[in-house]
Design a protein around this motif. Structure first.
Motif, PDB file in Angstrom:
ATOM      1  N   LEU A 113      15.641 -49.469  94.531  1.00 31.71           N
ATOM      2  CA  LEU A 113      16.709 -49.836  95.469  1.00 31.71           C
ATOM      3  C   LEU A 113      17.857 -48.831  95.398  1.00 31.71           C
ATOM      4  O   LEU A 113      18.363 -48.365  96.429  1.00 31.71           O
ATOM      5  N   SER A 114      18.272 -48.497  94.196  1.00 27.84           N
ATOM      6  CA  SER A 114      19.376 -47.552  94.013  1.00 27.84           C
ATOM      7  C   SER A 114      19.035 -46.183  94.603  1.00 27.84           C
ATOM      8  O   SER A 114      19.889 -45.530  95.213  1.00 27.84           O
ATOM      9  N   ALA A 149      20.588 -56.652  84.230  1.00 27.65           N
ATOM     10  CA  ALA A 149      19.938 -55.377  84.549  1.00 27.65           C
ATOM     11  C   ALA A 149      20.876 -54.582  85.445  1.00 27.65           C
ATOM     12  O   ALA A 149      21.617 -55.154  86.254  1.00 27.65           O
ATOM     13  N   ARG A 150      20.838 -53.258  85.302  1.00 26.32           N
ATOM     14  CA  ARG A 150      21.750 -52.422  86.114  1.00 26.32           C
ATOM     15  C   ARG A 150      21.238 -50.986  86.178  1.00 26.32           C
ATOM     16  O   ARG A 150      20.761 -50.442  85.178  1.00 26.32           O
ATOM     17  N   VAL A 151      21.347 -50.392  87.353  1.00 24.53           N
ATOM     18  CA  VAL A 151      21.058 -48.979  87.546  1.00 24.53           C
ATOM     19  C   VAL A 151      22.346 -48.348  88.066  1.00 24.53           C
ATOM     20  O   VAL A 151      22.829 -48.694  89.145  1.00 24.53           O
ATOM     21  N   HIS A 152      22.894 -47.453  87.286  1.00 21.00           N
ATOM     22  CA  HIS A 152      24.211 -46.880  87.563  1.00 21.00           C
ATOM     23  C   HIS A 152      24.071 -45.482  88.154  1.00 21.00           C
ATOM     24  O   HIS A 152      23.322 -44.659  87.643  1.00 21.00           O
ATOM     25  N   ASN A 197      22.806 -57.130  93.559  1.00 22.39           N
ATOM     26  CA  ASN A 197      23.800 -56.556  94.459  1.00 22.39           C
ATOM     27  C   ASN A 197      23.750 -55.041  94.492  1.00 22.39           C
ATOM     28  O   ASN A 197      23.118 -54.399  93.654  1.00 22.39           O
ATOM     29  N   VAL A 198      24.427 -54.496  95.481  1.00 29.45           N
ATOM     30  CA  VAL A 198      24.661 -53.065  95.601  1.00 29.45           C
ATOM     31  C   VAL A 198      26.170 -52.872  95.634  1.00 29.45           C
ATOM     32  O   VAL A 198      26.873 -53.544  96.400  1.00 29.45           O
ATOM     33  N   SER A 240      24.931 -47.818  93.151  1.00 28.84           N
ATOM     34  CA  SER A 240      24.582 -48.588  91.962  1.00 28.84           C
ATOM     35  C   SER A 240      24.028 -49.950  92.364  1.00 28.84           C
ATOM     36  O   SER A 240      24.501 -50.574  93.312  1.00 28.84           O
ATOM     37  N   ALA A 241      23.029 -50.410  91.629  1.00 30.35           N
ATOM     38  CA  ALA A 241      22.407 -51.705  91.902  1.00 30.35           C
ATOM     39  C   ALA A 241      22.358 -52.509  90.611  1.00 30.35           C
ATOM     40  O   ALA A 241      22.100 -51.954  89.536  1.00 30.35           O
ATOM     41  N   SER A 242      22.609 -53.808  90.719  1.00 25.91           N
ATOM     42  CA  SER A 242      22.685 -54.648  89.528  1.00 25.91           C
ATOM     43  C   SER A 242      22.067 -56.010  89.781  1.00 25.91           C
ATOM     44  O   SER A 242      21.850 -56.414  90.928  1.00 25.91           O
ATOM     45  N   ALA A 243      21.801 -56.717  88.686  1.00 24.04           N
ATOM     46  CA  ALA A 243      21.323 -58.093  88.754  1.00 24.04           C
ATOM     47  C   ALA A 243      22.055 -58.900  87.694  1.00 24.04           C
ATOM     48  O   ALA A 243      22.387 -58.384  86.624  1.00 24.04           O
ATOM     49  N   SER A 244      22.314 -60.162  87.998  1.00 23.07           N
ATOM     50  CA  SER A 244      23.024 -61.010  87.047  1.00 23.07           C
ATOM     51  C   SER A 244      22.550 -62.446  87.159  1.00 23.07           C
ATOM     52  O   SER A 244      21.915 -62.843  88.137  1.00 23.07           O
ATOM     53  N   VAL A 245      22.894 -63.218  86.135  1.00 24.87           N
ATOM     54  CA  VAL A 245      22.639 -64.656  86.131  1.00 24.87           C
ATOM     55  C   VAL A 245      23.977 -65.352  85.918  1.00 24.87           C
ATOM     56  O   VAL A 245      24.964 -64.737  85.502  1.00 24.87           O
ATOM     57  N   LEU A 246      23.997 -66.647  86.198  1.00 25.42           N
ATOM     58  CA  LEU A 246      25.222 -67.428  86.055  1.00 25.42           C
ATOM     59  C   LEU A 246      25.243 -68.109  84.696  1.00 25.42           C
ATOM     60  O   LEU A 246      24.272 -68.717  84.277  1.00 25.42           O
TER      61      LEU A 246
END
Length: 261
Positions: free
Chosen positions: A98-99, A120-123, A222-223, A105-111
Protein backbone atom coordinates in the motif's frame (compact mmCIF):
# COMPACT_ATOMS: atom_id res chain seq x y z
CA UNK A 1 10.93 -19.42 59.93
CA UNK A 2 7.59 -18.96 58.18
CA UNK A 3 7.85 -17.12 54.89
CA UNK A 4 5.24 -14.55 54.01
CA UNK A 5 2.95 -15.68 51.20
CA UNK A 6 1.58 -13.13 48.75
CA UNK A 7 -2.18 -13.16 48.46
CA UNK A 8 -3.85 -12.97 45.03
CA UNK A 9 -4.97 -9.40 45.73
CA UNK A 10 -1.52 -8.13 46.71
CA UNK A 11 0.30 -9.92 43.89
CA UNK A 12 -2.10 -8.57 41.26
CA UNK A 13 -1.75 -5.07 42.67
CA UNK A 14 2.03 -5.30 42.55
CA UNK A 15 1.93 -6.44 38.93
CA UNK A 16 -0.45 -3.63 38.02
CA UNK A 17 1.75 -1.03 39.67
CA UNK A 18 4.89 -2.39 38.03
CA UNK A 19 3.26 -2.18 34.61
CA UNK A 20 2.01 1.33 35.44
CA UNK A 21 5.58 2.41 36.10
CA UNK A 22 6.70 1.07 32.72
CA UNK A 23 3.70 2.60 30.93
CA UNK A 24 4.26 6.08 32.38
CA UNK A 25 7.33 6.48 30.17
CA UNK A 26 6.51 7.66 26.66
CA UNK A 27 7.83 9.85 23.85
CA UNK A 28 7.24 12.99 25.92
CA UNK A 29 8.55 11.47 29.15
CA UNK A 30 11.63 9.52 28.09
CA UNK A 31 13.66 10.31 31.20
CA UNK A 32 12.14 11.18 34.59
CA UNK A 33 13.16 11.71 38.19
CA UNK A 34 11.71 9.62 41.00
CA UNK A 35 9.34 12.46 41.92
CA UNK A 36 8.09 12.75 38.34
CA UNK A 37 7.42 9.01 38.09
CA UNK A 38 5.60 9.01 41.43
CA UNK A 39 3.42 11.93 40.35
CA UNK A 40 2.50 10.37 37.00
CA UNK A 41 1.36 7.08 38.53
CA UNK A 42 -0.03 8.71 41.69
CA UNK A 43 2.07 6.72 44.15
CA UNK A 44 4.25 7.80 47.03
CA UNK A 45 7.94 8.39 46.35
CA UNK A 46 8.84 5.40 48.54
CA UNK A 47 6.51 3.04 46.66
CA UNK A 48 7.60 4.33 43.24
CA UNK A 49 11.23 3.94 44.29
CA UNK A 50 10.73 0.26 45.21
CA UNK A 51 9.18 -0.49 41.81
CA UNK A 52 11.84 1.46 39.91
CA UNK A 53 14.66 -0.29 41.74
CA UNK A 54 13.05 -3.68 41.11
CA UNK A 55 12.65 -2.92 37.41
CA UNK A 56 16.23 -1.67 37.34
CA UNK A 57 17.43 -4.92 38.91
CA UNK A 58 15.48 -6.88 36.29
CA UNK A 59 17.00 -4.80 33.50
CA UNK A 60 13.89 -2.97 32.31
CA UNK A 61 14.96 0.42 33.72
CA UNK A 62 18.31 2.20 34.02
CA UNK A 63 19.32 5.23 36.05
CA UNK A 64 22.16 7.75 36.18
CA UNK A 65 21.49 8.32 39.87
CA UNK A 66 18.85 11.00 39.35
CA UNK A 67 16.87 10.21 36.23
CA UNK A 68 15.28 6.92 35.21
CA UNK A 69 14.55 5.66 31.71
CA UNK A 70 13.46 2.42 30.06
CA UNK A 71 15.89 0.00 28.44
CA UNK A 72 15.39 -1.94 25.23
CA UNK A 73 14.52 -5.01 27.31
CA UNK A 74 10.92 -3.76 27.60
CA UNK A 75 10.51 -4.67 23.93
CA UNK A 76 10.48 -8.31 25.04
CA UNK A 77 7.16 -7.68 26.77
CA UNK A 78 5.49 -6.97 23.44
CA UNK A 79 7.47 -9.41 21.32
CA UNK A 80 5.39 -12.41 22.40
CA UNK A 81 2.25 -10.70 21.08
CA UNK A 82 3.85 -9.52 17.86
CA UNK A 83 5.45 -12.89 17.14
CA UNK A 84 2.35 -14.96 17.88
CA UNK A 85 -0.45 -12.70 16.63
CA UNK A 86 -1.43 -13.32 13.03
CA UNK A 87 -2.88 -9.84 12.52
CA UNK A 88 0.40 -7.85 12.49
CA UNK A 89 2.07 -10.55 10.41
CA UNK A 90 -0.70 -10.45 7.84
CA UNK A 91 -0.70 -6.66 7.73
CA UNK A 92 2.98 -5.94 7.24
CA UNK A 93 3.33 -7.03 3.59
CA UNK A 94 -0.03 -5.46 2.75
CA UNK A 95 1.05 -2.16 4.30
CA UNK A 96 4.34 -2.30 2.40
CA UNK A 97 2.49 -2.75 -0.89
CA UNK A 98 0.00 0.00 0.00
CA UNK A 99 2.76 2.44 0.95
CA UNK A 100 4.59 1.73 -2.32
CA UNK A 101 1.41 2.45 -4.30
CA UNK A 102 0.49 5.74 -2.65
CA UNK A 103 4.04 6.86 -1.73
CA UNK A 104 2.93 7.68 1.80
CA UNK A 105 3.28 6.13 5.25
CA UNK A 106 0.78 3.38 6.06
CA UNK A 107 -0.13 2.04 9.49
CA UNK A 108 -2.44 -0.32 11.34
CA UNK A 109 -3.70 -0.13 14.90
CA UNK A 110 -6.06 -1.71 17.39
CA UNK A 111 -8.17 -0.10 20.10
CA UNK A 112 -7.11 -0.38 23.73
CA UNK A 113 -9.64 1.42 25.90
CA UNK A 114 -9.70 5.04 24.79
CA UNK A 115 -6.39 4.81 22.90
CA UNK A 116 -5.16 3.29 19.67
CA UNK A 117 -2.03 1.15 19.69
CA UNK A 118 0.05 0.83 16.52
CA UNK A 119 0.63 -2.85 15.66
CA UNK A 120 2.23 -2.40 12.23
CA UNK A 121 3.69 0.52 10.28
CA UNK A 122 5.55 1.27 7.07
CA UNK A 123 7.28 4.63 7.28
CA UNK A 124 8.26 6.61 4.20
CA UNK A 125 9.52 9.89 5.58
CA UNK A 126 9.45 12.05 8.68
CA UNK A 127 6.13 13.87 8.73
CA UNK A 128 5.61 14.16 12.48
CA UNK A 129 7.64 15.72 15.25
CA UNK A 130 6.71 12.79 17.50
CA UNK A 131 8.01 9.50 16.16
CA UNK A 132 5.56 6.67 15.50
CA UNK A 133 6.49 3.02 15.79
CA UNK A 134 4.88 -0.26 16.78
CA UNK A 135 3.49 0.25 20.28
CA UNK A 136 2.91 4.00 19.93
CA UNK A 137 -0.35 5.19 21.49
CA UNK A 138 -2.61 8.14 20.70
CA UNK A 139 -6.06 9.18 21.96
CA UNK A 140 -8.56 7.43 19.71
CA UNK A 141 -10.78 10.50 19.42
CA UNK A 142 -7.99 12.55 17.78
CA UNK A 143 -7.00 10.02 15.11
CA UNK A 144 -8.53 8.68 11.92
CA UNK A 145 -7.92 5.05 12.92
CA UNK A 146 -9.33 5.68 16.39
CA UNK A 147 -12.49 7.19 15.00
CA UNK A 148 -12.95 4.28 12.62
CA UNK A 149 -12.54 1.81 15.48
CA UNK A 150 -14.99 3.75 17.66
CA UNK A 151 -17.50 4.16 14.84
CA UNK A 152 -17.62 0.48 13.92
CA UNK A 153 -16.92 -0.95 17.38
CA UNK A 154 -19.33 -1.81 20.21
CA UNK A 155 -21.74 0.97 21.12
CA UNK A 156 -21.06 0.50 24.82
CA UNK A 157 -17.34 1.17 24.39
CA UNK A 158 -18.01 4.10 22.07
CA UNK A 159 -20.30 5.75 24.62
CA UNK A 160 -17.80 5.11 27.42
CA UNK A 161 -15.05 6.88 25.47
CA UNK A 162 -17.33 9.78 24.52
CA UNK A 163 -18.43 10.16 28.14
CA UNK A 164 -14.77 10.64 29.02
CA UNK A 165 -14.78 13.96 27.17
CA UNK A 166 -12.99 15.28 24.13
CA UNK A 167 -10.20 17.81 23.74
CA UNK A 168 -8.84 19.19 20.48
CA UNK A 169 -5.04 18.79 20.30
CA UNK A 170 -4.43 21.48 17.70
CA UNK A 171 -7.51 23.69 17.85
CA UNK A 172 -8.54 22.59 14.36
CA UNK A 173 -11.43 20.43 13.25
CA UNK A 174 -13.84 18.83 15.70
CA UNK A 175 -13.84 20.40 19.15
CA UNK A 176 -16.91 19.06 20.97
CA UNK A 177 -18.34 15.66 21.93
CA UNK A 178 -21.57 16.47 20.08
CA UNK A 179 -19.67 17.18 16.87
CA UNK A 180 -17.57 14.05 17.32
CA UNK A 181 -20.67 11.91 17.83
CA UNK A 182 -22.08 13.28 14.57
CA UNK A 183 -18.76 12.59 12.82
CA UNK A 184 -18.75 8.96 14.00
CA UNK A 185 -22.22 8.50 12.53
CA UNK A 186 -20.94 9.92 9.24
CA UNK A 187 -17.96 7.53 9.33
CA UNK A 188 -20.27 4.53 9.78
CA UNK A 189 -22.25 5.66 6.75
CA UNK A 190 -19.37 6.43 4.38
CA UNK A 191 -17.04 3.67 5.59
CA UNK A 192 -13.91 5.71 6.25
CA UNK A 193 -12.55 8.55 8.40
CA UNK A 194 -10.52 11.63 7.52
CA UNK A 195 -8.63 13.64 10.11
CA UNK A 196 -7.12 16.88 8.83
CA UNK A 197 -4.41 18.35 11.10
CA UNK A 198 -6.27 17.45 14.30
CA UNK A 199 -3.52 15.22 15.68
CA UNK A 200 -0.68 17.46 14.52
CA UNK A 201 -0.44 20.54 12.33
CA UNK A 202 0.74 19.53 8.88
CA UNK A 203 -0.54 15.95 9.12
CA UNK A 204 -3.60 14.55 7.37
CA UNK A 205 -4.76 10.92 7.41
CA UNK A 206 -7.52 8.69 6.09
CA UNK A 207 -8.46 5.38 7.72
CA UNK A 208 -10.70 2.40 7.04
CA UNK A 209 -11.84 -0.49 9.25
CA UNK A 210 -10.60 -4.05 8.99
CA UNK A 211 -13.21 -6.72 9.61
CA UNK A 212 -12.82 -10.40 10.40
CA UNK A 213 -14.88 -13.29 9.05
CA UNK A 214 -17.63 -12.55 11.59
CA UNK A 215 -17.87 -8.94 10.37
CA UNK A 216 -16.43 -7.60 13.62
CA UNK A 217 -13.97 -4.72 13.39
CA UNK A 218 -10.60 -5.97 14.63
CA UNK A 219 -8.26 -3.18 13.53
CA UNK A 220 -7.95 -0.06 11.43
CA UNK A 221 -5.58 0.86 8.62
CA UNK A 222 -4.60 4.35 7.51
CA UNK A 223 -2.48 6.40 5.16
CA UNK A 224 -0.79 9.52 6.54
CA UNK A 225 0.03 12.50 4.35
CA UNK A 226 1.82 15.79 4.76
CA UNK A 227 -0.21 18.94 4.22
CA UNK A 228 1.91 21.34 2.17
CA UNK A 229 1.18 25.05 2.73
CA UNK A 230 1.13 25.67 -1.02
CA UNK A 231 -1.19 22.76 -1.80
CA UNK A 232 -4.69 23.59 -3.05
CA UNK A 233 -5.93 20.03 -2.49
CA UNK A 234 -8.42 19.81 0.37
CA UNK A 235 -8.80 16.90 2.78
CA UNK A 236 -11.65 15.29 0.82
CA UNK A 237 -9.69 15.34 -2.43
CA UNK A 238 -6.61 13.91 -0.70
CA UNK A 239 -8.70 11.13 0.82
CA UNK A 240 -10.25 10.16 -2.50
CA UNK A 241 -6.80 9.83 -4.04
CA UNK A 242 -5.68 7.13 -1.60
CA UNK A 243 -9.03 5.57 -0.65
CA UNK A 244 -9.30 2.93 -3.45
CA UNK A 245 -5.93 1.26 -2.70
CA UNK A 246 -6.56 1.65 1.05
CA UNK A 247 -9.90 -0.14 0.82
CA UNK A 248 -8.32 -2.83 -1.34
CA UNK A 249 -5.59 -3.34 1.25
CA UNK A 250 -8.14 -3.66 4.06
CA UNK A 251 -10.05 -6.23 2.02
CA UNK A 252 -6.83 -8.20 1.49
CA UNK A 253 -6.32 -8.46 5.23
CA UNK A 254 -9.92 -9.50 5.73
CA UNK A 255 -9.59 -12.27 3.17
CA UNK A 256 -6.37 -13.41 4.81
CA UNK A 257 -8.02 -13.48 8.22
CA UNK A 258 -10.87 -15.53 6.79
CA UNK A 259 -8.51 -18.06 5.18
CA UNK A 260 -6.50 -18.56 8.40
CA UNK A 261 -9.59 -19.14 10.50
Amino acid sequence: MVSEQATPSTSVQSLARGLAVISCFDAEHVSMTLSEVAARIELSRATARRFLLTLQELGYVRSNGKHFELTSKVLQLGYAYLSSATLPQLMEPVLEDLSAKVHESASASVLDGSEIVYVARVHTRSIMRVGISVGTRFPAVNTSMGRVLLAFGPEELREEVLDGGFESRTGLGIKTVAALRKELEKIRTQGYAVVDQELEIGLRSVAVPIFNADNDVVAAMNVSMSVHPSSEQDAHEAAQAVLPPLLQAADQVRQALTSTR
